[in-house]
Design an enzyme around this catalytic site. Structure first.
Site, PDB file in Angstrom:
ATOM      1  N   CYS A   2      22.765  23.403 -24.779  1.00 35.17           N
ATOM      2  CA  CYS A   2      23.022  22.968 -26.142  1.00 35.17           C
ATOM      3  C   CYS A   2      24.503  23.198 -26.424  1.00 35.17           C
ATOM      4  CB  CYS A   2      22.188  23.766 -27.134  1.00 35.17           C
ATOM      5  SG  CYS A   2      20.413  23.581 -26.921  1.00 35.17           S
ATOM      6  N   GLU A  72      19.759  31.368 -24.535  1.00 38.14           N
ATOM      7  CA  GLU A  72      18.381  31.795 -24.316  1.00 38.14           C
ATOM      8  C   GLU A  72      18.289  33.286 -24.578  1.00 38.14           C
ATOM      9  OE1 GLU A  72      15.006  31.864 -20.773  1.00 38.14           O
ATOM     10  OE2 GLU A  72      16.925  30.872 -20.414  1.00 38.14           O
TER      11      GLU A  72
END
Length: 159
Positions: A2, A72
């Site tokens: 992202c 993450e």
């Protein structure tokens, strides 16, 4: 993968959208953004798991937090379970964003010490912007200042 972008000080929705376009390869599935008279924040998302991330503004315990995130959280599951049981808050999504926003509201800026993972995070609340990056710098976060503005991005080319 992202990507996140932001402008603090002299926000510009058009500049932010251009920045998001430049790093669109980092998250071709969804672009989300926020803008007020102080700050513009945006994120491109590659949907790997979870529900849609079209929500970056959360109202938790009568506080409004805007959060964007790249990365993450390895201990997400255990943190989610802990805060589900002990916070009197009912999660509306399964997004890491909502968990991070709740942790920030409960723990303050030290919430970051409980997170294990690789990440870049921007949190905007009450006219204050805080940027975080994982301890090893795995997820990039570039920034610069320009005419009383702070500009940041996951890739230097969008700055």
């Amino acid at each position: 993968m992202c990507g996140i972008n932001g402008i603090m000080g002299s926000p510009s929705p058009s500049k932010l959208k251009k920045m998001l376009q430049i790093i669109s390869h980092r998250g071709p599935d969804e672009s989300i953004f926020f803008n007020d008279n102080i700050c513009s924040l945006g994120s491109n998302r590659l949907k790997i798991k979870g529900t849609s991330a079209n929500k970056i503004k959360f109202n938790i315990f009568n506080r409004q937090v805007v959060i964007i995130f790249n990365g993450e959280i390895y201990n997400y599951k255990s943190l989610f379970e802990h805060y589900s049981k002990h916070s009197c808050y009912h999660f509306k999504t399964d997004l890491e964003l909502e968990l991070l926003a709740l942790m920030y509201i409960i723990e303050g800026e030290s919430f970051i010490n409980k997170i294990d993972g690789m990440f870049s995070i921007a949190i905007y609340e009450a006219k204050k912007l805080i940027l975080y990056r994982d301890r090893l710098g795995i997820k990039p976060l570039y920034y610069t200042t320009n005419n009383q503005s702070l500009i940041f991005s996951s890739e230097i080319k969008s700055i």
